[in-house]
Design a protein around this motif. Sequence first.
Motif, PDB file in Angstrom:
ATOM      1  N   ALA A 218     -57.726   0.206 -10.216  1.00 18.33           N
ATOM      2  CA  ALA A 218     -56.820   0.350  -9.072  1.00 18.33           C
ATOM      3  C   ALA A 218     -57.046   1.685  -8.356  1.00 18.33           C
ATOM      4  CB  ALA A 218     -55.373   0.246  -9.540  1.00 18.33           C
ATOM      5  N   GLY A 219     -57.861   2.562  -8.956  1.00 12.98           N
ATOM      6  CA  GLY A 219     -58.186   3.812  -8.266  1.00 12.98           C
ATOM      7  C   GLY A 219     -57.571   5.060  -8.852  1.00 12.98           C
ATOM      8  N   ALA A 220     -56.984   4.947 -10.055  1.00 17.89           N
ATOM      9  CA  ALA A 220     -56.388   6.139 -10.654  1.00 17.89           C
ATOM     10  C   ALA A 220     -57.416   6.898 -11.489  1.00 17.89           C
ATOM     11  CB  ALA A 220     -55.195   5.747 -11.522  1.00 17.89           C
ATOM     12  N   ASP A 221     -57.289   8.213 -11.524  1.00 21.12           N
ATOM     13  CA  ASP A 221     -58.191   9.065 -12.313  1.00 21.12           C
ATOM     14  C   ASP A 221     -57.555   9.539 -13.604  1.00 21.12           C
ATOM     15  OD1 ASP A 221     -60.523   9.410 -10.409  1.00 21.12           O
ATOM     16  OD2 ASP A 221     -58.834   9.944  -9.130  1.00 21.12           O
ATOM     17  N   VAL A 222     -56.224   9.740 -13.579  1.00 21.86           N
ATOM     18  CA  VAL A 222     -55.505  10.166 -14.784  1.00 21.86           C
ATOM     19  C   VAL A 222     -54.226   9.354 -14.907  1.00 21.86           C
ATOM     20  CG1 VAL A 222     -56.435  12.526 -14.814  1.00 21.86           C
ATOM     21  CG2 VAL A 222     -54.309  12.052 -13.561  1.00 21.86           C
ATOM     22  N   VAL A 223     -53.679   9.322 -16.121  1.00 20.38           N
ATOM     23  CA  VAL A 223     -52.451   8.557 -16.351  1.00 20.38           C
ATOM     24  C   VAL A 223     -51.488   9.397 -17.172  1.00 20.38           C
ATOM     25  CG1 VAL A 223     -53.529   7.406 -18.347  1.00 20.38           C
ATOM     26  CG2 VAL A 223     -51.471   6.422 -17.335  1.00 20.38           C
ATOM     27  N   GLY A 224     -50.201   9.299 -16.835  1.00 21.16           N
ATOM     28  CA  GLY A 224     -49.198  10.052 -17.576  1.00 21.16           C
ATOM     29  C   GLY A 224     -47.816   9.439 -17.425  1.00 21.16           C
TER      30      GLY A 224
END
Length: 311
Positions: A218-224
């Motif tokens: 979906a285009g995310a680089d990091v998750v939190g």
Amino acid sequence: AESNATLPFEETLAKIRSLVPEKLQKPQVGIVCGSGLHTLAAAIRDIVEVPYASLPGFGKSTVPGHKSALAFGLIGPGEGVPVVVMLGRLHPYEGHKLSTVVYPIRVMARLGIKNLIITNAAGALNRDIAVGTIVVIQDHIALPNMTGMNPLLGPPVGPEYPRFLPLSSAYSVGLRRLAFIAAHKLQLGVNALAEGVYAWVSGPTYETPAEGRMLRNAGADVVGMSTIPEVLAGKEEGLEVLVLSLVTNMVVIPNKYRSIRDEVEAELAGKPVARQEEVVVSHEEVLLIGKQKAEVMKSLVEKIVELIAPA
Ligand code: ADE
């Protein structure tokens, strides 16, 4: 809906005024410390800590690696810049209402801050971003916000607040520039900082491999599991917002699943079976990297504050 009309701003502000010396009562910059990053307090002079427990409307942070105090003090050379710092944040997964999670942001806005610097620990979805990198967030994907878990749901805090808040430029270009200028001045090296998109998940579970892949695609680089409610409240309060994500682990996104069918078939045919190592993310790992990189995060935030308000 949760009522914003009954938020106890006057009581909270009165309490702060009664506990904090006058010269520290008008901070210019607000800072939120993420997991393991409250050592940022070491950058603050003349520090006065007010426990959340003594502040009406504040929840208590229950996560290891988070303190529960609002710190007032000065950062930078000369007279210093007055700042207010959340030593420990509140997350929806702790059971806090979204309005409680963002209440400290609204209080900081009422104390007069114009700039909000939010730090967090995050997992990297983008393989080009190494553990230990600080990612300057340029945009976000917040599935919870899009599906009914939005901190701005309900009656607005006041009549002057926008009903439909635009988020097309949520992340201040001016502050992002200062982050890179600060890194340059500190000679952190070109790879110390990256730019990317933050995906917010509610937690407390870490993502499955398929969820990690979905967010990456979906285009995310990091998750939190934090930050985005604070960003929304900060924007609604008219603040310039900067988010710095410290990458504490790589999210495992297999190109190919381990095939139990193939393993069983090989085993039954008496052929050698190559088993894949399983990698599991842990909060201990998150805190360890936070600890190792806390010093870098501290100098970076210190320098950005200096650049926001030159002495
Ligand atoms: N915080 C730190 N690492 C994380 C991860 N992998 N997923 C979600 N939140 C995180």
